[in-house]
Design a protein around this motif. Structure first.
Motif, PDB file in Angstrom:
ATOM      1  N   ASN A 132      -5.918  -3.779   6.682  1.00 22.04           N
ATOM      2  CA  ASN A 132      -4.586  -4.302   6.958  1.00 22.04           C
ATOM      3  C   ASN A 132      -4.375  -5.563   6.120  1.00 22.04           C
ATOM      4  O   ASN A 132      -5.299  -6.035   5.440  1.00 22.04           O
ATOM      5  CB  ASN A 132      -4.372  -4.543   8.457  1.00 22.04           C
ATOM      6  CG  ASN A 132      -5.294  -5.619   9.025  1.00 22.04           C
ATOM      7  OD1 ASN A 132      -5.585  -6.626   8.373  1.00 22.04           O
ATOM      8  ND2 ASN A 132      -5.747  -5.411  10.263  1.00 22.04           N
ATOM      9  N   TYR A 146      -8.934  -0.715   0.303  1.00 18.84           N
ATOM     10  CA  TYR A 146      -7.601  -0.568  -0.278  1.00 18.84           C
ATOM     11  C   TYR A 146      -6.612  -0.969   0.803  1.00 18.84           C
ATOM     12  O   TYR A 146      -6.903  -0.895   1.993  1.00 18.84           O
ATOM     13  CB  TYR A 146      -7.335   0.856  -0.780  1.00 18.84           C
ATOM     14  CG  TYR A 146      -7.596   1.939   0.237  1.00 18.84           C
ATOM     15  CD1 TYR A 146      -6.607   2.346   1.140  1.00 18.84           C
ATOM     16  CD2 TYR A 146      -8.830   2.580   0.302  1.00 18.84           C
ATOM     17  CE1 TYR A 146      -6.839   3.335   2.074  1.00 18.84           C
ATOM     18  CE2 TYR A 146      -9.075   3.574   1.241  1.00 18.84           C
ATOM     19  CZ  TYR A 146      -8.072   3.951   2.122  1.00 18.84           C
ATOM     20  OH  TYR A 146      -8.314   4.927   3.045  1.00 18.84           O
ATOM     21  N   LEU A 158      -1.473   4.033  -1.422  1.00 15.55           N
ATOM     22  CA  LEU A 158      -0.725   4.930  -2.292  1.00 15.55           C
ATOM     23  C   LEU A 158      -0.024   4.195  -3.434  1.00 15.55           C
ATOM     24  O   LEU A 158       0.546   4.831  -4.331  1.00 15.55           O
ATOM     25  CB  LEU A 158       0.309   5.711  -1.474  1.00 15.55           C
ATOM     26  CG  LEU A 158      -0.266   6.578  -0.352  1.00 15.55           C
ATOM     27  CD1 LEU A 158       0.862   7.291   0.389  1.00 15.55           C
ATOM     28  CD2 LEU A 158      -1.275   7.586  -0.894  1.00 15.55           C
ATOM     29  N   GLY A 180       0.780  -1.232   0.000  1.00 20.78           N
ATOM     30  CA  GLY A 180       0.000   0.000   0.000  1.00 20.78           C
ATOM     31  C   GLY A 180       0.810   1.280   0.000  1.00 20.78           C
ATOM     32  O   GLY A 180       0.237   2.369  -0.054  1.00 20.78           O
ATOM     33  N   GLU A 181       2.130   1.177   0.025  1.00 24.36           N
ATOM     34  CA  GLU A 181       2.974   2.374   0.002  1.00 24.36           C
ATOM     35  C   GLU A 181       3.370   2.728  -1.429  1.00 24.36           C
ATOM     36  O   GLU A 181       3.422   1.871  -2.312  1.00 24.36           O
ATOM     37  CB  GLU A 181       4.226   2.160   0.850  1.00 24.36           C
ATOM     38  CG  GLU A 181       3.939   2.046   2.338  1.00 24.36           C
ATOM     39  CD  GLU A 181       3.261   3.288   2.892  1.00 24.36           C
ATOM     40  OE1 GLU A 181       3.767   4.409   2.646  1.00 24.36           O
ATOM     41  OE2 GLU A 181       2.216   3.149   3.548  1.00 24.36           O
ATOM     42  N   TRP A 182       3.659   3.996  -1.632  1.00 25.84           N
ATOM     43  CA  TRP A 182       4.126   4.482  -2.928  1.00 25.84           C
ATOM     44  C   TRP A 182       5.615   4.199  -3.076  1.00 25.84           C
ATOM     45  O   TRP A 182       6.371   4.214  -2.106  1.00 25.84           O
ATOM     46  CB  TRP A 182       3.879   5.990  -3.004  1.00 25.84           C
ATOM     47  CG  TRP A 182       4.316   6.637  -4.287  1.00 25.84           C
ATOM     48  CD1 TRP A 182       3.657   6.637  -5.471  1.00 25.84           C
ATOM     49  CD2 TRP A 182       5.512   7.405  -4.498  1.00 25.84           C
ATOM     50  NE1 TRP A 182       4.353   7.360  -6.413  1.00 25.84           N
ATOM     51  CE2 TRP A 182       5.499   7.839  -5.836  1.00 25.84           C
ATOM     52  CE3 TRP A 182       6.588   7.766  -3.675  1.00 25.84           C
ATOM     53  CZ2 TRP A 182       6.508   8.611  -6.382  1.00 25.84           C
ATOM     54  CZ3 TRP A 182       7.599   8.527  -4.229  1.00 25.84           C
ATOM     55  CH2 TRP A 182       7.557   8.951  -5.556  1.00 25.84           C
ATOM     56  N   GLY A 223      -3.510  -0.828   3.267  1.00 25.08           N
ATOM     57  CA  GLY A 223      -2.660   0.153   3.925  1.00 25.08           C
ATOM     58  C   GLY A 223      -3.087   1.572   3.606  1.00 25.08           C
ATOM     59  O   GLY A 223      -4.267   1.920   3.699  1.00 25.08           O
ATOM     60  N   ARG A 224      -2.106   2.392   3.186  1.00 24.63           N
ATOM     61  CA  ARG A 224      -2.431   3.780   2.827  1.00 24.63           C
ATOM     62  C   ARG A 224      -2.983   3.903   1.404  1.00 24.63           C
ATOM     63  O   ARG A 224      -3.441   4.972   1.005  1.00 24.63           O
ATOM     64  CB  ARG A 224      -1.201   4.667   2.994  1.00 24.63           C
ATOM     65  CG  ARG A 224      -0.743   4.812   4.450  1.00 24.63           C
ATOM     66  CD  ARG A 224       0.060   6.082   4.636  1.00 24.63           C
ATOM     67  NE  ARG A 224       1.320   6.053   3.869  1.00 24.63           N
ATOM     68  CZ  ARG A 224       2.049   7.139   3.595  1.00 24.63           C
ATOM     69  NH1 ARG A 224       1.639   8.333   3.986  1.00 24.63           N
ATOM     70  NH2 ARG A 224       3.184   7.026   2.929  1.00 24.63           N
ATOM     71  N   ARG A 245     -12.339   2.353   2.662  1.00 18.89           N
ATOM     72  CA  ARG A 245     -11.575   2.257   3.907  1.00 18.89           C
ATOM     73  C   ARG A 245     -10.314   1.433   3.717  1.00 18.89           C
ATOM     74  O   ARG A 245     -10.218   0.587   2.827  1.00 18.89           O
ATOM     75  CB  ARG A 245     -12.423   1.654   5.022  1.00 18.89           C
ATOM     76  CG  ARG A 245     -12.744   0.176   4.894  1.00 18.89           C
ATOM     77  CD  ARG A 245     -13.612  -0.292   6.053  1.00 18.89           C
ATOM     78  NE  ARG A 245     -13.892  -1.721   6.013  1.00 18.89           N
ATOM     79  CZ  ARG A 245     -13.151  -2.644   6.619  1.00 18.89           C
ATOM     80  NH1 ARG A 245     -12.057  -2.294   7.291  1.00 18.89           N
ATOM     81  NH2 ARG A 245     -13.479  -3.925   6.553  1.00 18.89           N
ATOM     82  N   SER A 246      -9.349   1.698   4.593  1.00 21.26           N
ATOM     83  CA  SER A 246      -8.085   0.972   4.589  1.00 21.26           C
ATOM     84  C   SER A 246      -8.259  -0.402   5.218  1.00 21.26           C
ATOM     85  O   SER A 246      -8.979  -0.564   6.210  1.00 21.26           O
ATOM     86  CB  SER A 246      -7.036   1.767   5.363  1.00 21.26           C
ATOM     87  OG  SER A 246      -5.855   1.009   5.541  1.00 21.26           O
ATOM     88  N   ARG A 294      -5.978   4.078  -3.551  1.00 18.54           N
ATOM     89  CA  ARG A 294      -6.911   4.788  -2.674  1.00 18.54           C
ATOM     90  C   ARG A 294      -7.794   5.737  -3.476  1.00 18.54           C
ATOM     91  O   ARG A 294      -9.013   5.825  -3.234  1.00 18.54           O
ATOM     92  CB  ARG A 294      -6.154   5.561  -1.588  1.00 18.54           C
ATOM     93  CG  ARG A 294      -7.098   6.180  -0.543  1.00 18.54           C
ATOM     94  CD  ARG A 294      -6.317   6.737   0.634  1.00 18.54           C
ATOM     95  NE  ARG A 294      -5.597   7.950   0.298  1.00 18.54           N
ATOM     96  CZ  ARG A 294      -4.678   8.521   1.088  1.00 18.54           C
ATOM     97  NH1 ARG A 294      -4.333   7.947   2.237  1.00 18.54           N
ATOM     98  NH2 ARG A 294      -4.078   9.633   0.722  1.00 18.54           N
ATOM     99  N   ASN A 322      -3.430   6.071  -7.974  1.00 16.20           N
ATOM    100  CA  ASN A 322      -3.189   5.117  -6.892  1.00 16.20           C
ATOM    101  C   ASN A 322      -4.475   4.433  -6.436  1.00 16.20           C
ATOM    102  O   ASN A 322      -5.585   4.870  -6.742  1.00 16.20           O
ATOM    103  CB  ASN A 322      -2.456   5.788  -5.715  1.00 16.20           C
ATOM    104  CG  ASN A 322      -3.292   6.832  -4.987  1.00 16.20           C
ATOM    105  OD1 ASN A 322      -4.425   6.590  -4.610  1.00 16.20           O
ATOM    106  ND2 ASN A 322      -2.699   8.006  -4.774  1.00 16.20           N
TER     107      ASN A 322
END
Length: 301
Positions: free
Chosen positions: A246, A185, A190, A113-115, A187-188, A243-244, A228, A226
């Motif tokens: 895990n 989505y 991104l 989920g990170e960029w 994590g974040r 919503r995020s 999100r 992305n």
């Protein structure tokens, strides 16, 4: 003009390739496994040929009878390699044209989920994906046959394909809204796959067929969005929330494989060789324009 055999001609991308080639004056034969598939090929302007990749002999014969072959089918990676190995062997020394369809999943990076700032052009080094990186072996097999001059062989590596309500990734978010009453989505959110409109991509096949360099790899990318942002847009369209999730929640919802290769990775690419060498210039840059298409409200695309 000439005659072209398209594997995967009944699929989302293959049907568009068939249509673009037919409109450009090519005589296109599309491999089909059913009456329904025959109709798809015919409506795209091609001539159906009944066959199955699980029985390769007649398909290899058909390939040898055509001036050019485009492989846009979706198969298990090992089976895909076996067929392309047989196909390049059968066509060796003929100088015929062959275009193999890969995908930028081969260079995707797990980010949960990170960029990632990493973005790859056609000639950039990358570490192949742990999960689907074997396709890079098939890419090299095809390109090597082009480097030796045995064939005029090339690889096109599309990013995430969208347009006309046919993007499987977007459809996954709509499926969330139907099944769970919200859109998730990881994590974040991104992370992203670079993307390309299916009609811009089909145009790239035509350009590669006419002007591509043997042994070349061509990327197809025209934009980024992305996860999100996509999830929030789909949620708004469906009147639910985004919503995020895990990692464990994501696996429960989408399964481990989909979470790892679709929802949890970042795959960012550039296409300088396609643009400079082939003059490719995509005209559909915004994946978000596909949000709201009626096909996504159906159970599947």
């Amino acid at each position: 003009m000439g005659d072209v055999l398209v594997f995967g001609a009944t699929g989302y991308l293959g049907a568009r390739i068939t249509a673009h080639l037919a409109e450009a004056g090519y005589v296109v034969t599309g491999v089909s496994r059913s009456d329904t598939g025959d109709t798809v090929v015919a409506q795209a302007g091609g001539e159906p040929f009944r066959g199955d990749l699980a029985n390769p002999a007649p398909l290899l014969d058909m390939a040898a009878d055509h001036q050019a072959v485009i492989y846009a089918a979706q198969r298990d990676l090992q089976d895909e390699y076996a067929f392309l190995s047989a196909l390049t062997t059968r066509l060796a020394g003929t100088g015929k044209k062959l275009i193999f369809t890969s995908g930028t999943g081969v260079l995707s990076q797990r980010t949960d989920g990170e960029w990632s700032e990493d973005t790859f052009a056609e000639t950039d080094h990358f570490v192949p994906s742990k999960y689907i990186g074997f396709r890079h072996v098939t890419e090299n097999l095809v390109m090597a046959s082009g480097w030796t001059g045995s064939l005029q062989a090339m690889v096109i590596r599309p990013s995430m394909i969208w347009g006309h309500g046919g993007c499987g990734h977007i459809a996954r978010f709509y499926q969330d809204a139907r099944d769970y009453g919200d859109v998730g989505y990881l994590g974040r959110g991104l992370n992203l796959y670079s993307n390309v409109h299916v009609d811009d991509l089909a145009r790239l096949y035509l350009l590669a067929l006419e002007n591509g360099v043997s042994g070349a790899l061509y990327h197809a990318v025209s934009g980024e969005a992305n996860n999100r942002t996509i999830a929030q847009a789909v949620a708004a369209d469906c009147g639910v929330t985004a919503r995020s999730l895990n990692f464990d929640e994501a696996v429960d919802r989408w399964g481990k494989f989909e979470t790892l290769i679709g929802m949890g990775v970042c795959s960012r690419t550039r296409a300088p060789r396609s643009r400079a060498e082939l003059g490719w210039s995509p005209v559909h840059p915004d994946l978000m324009a596909d949000i709201g298409h009626a096909r996504y409200r159906q159970p599947s695309v």
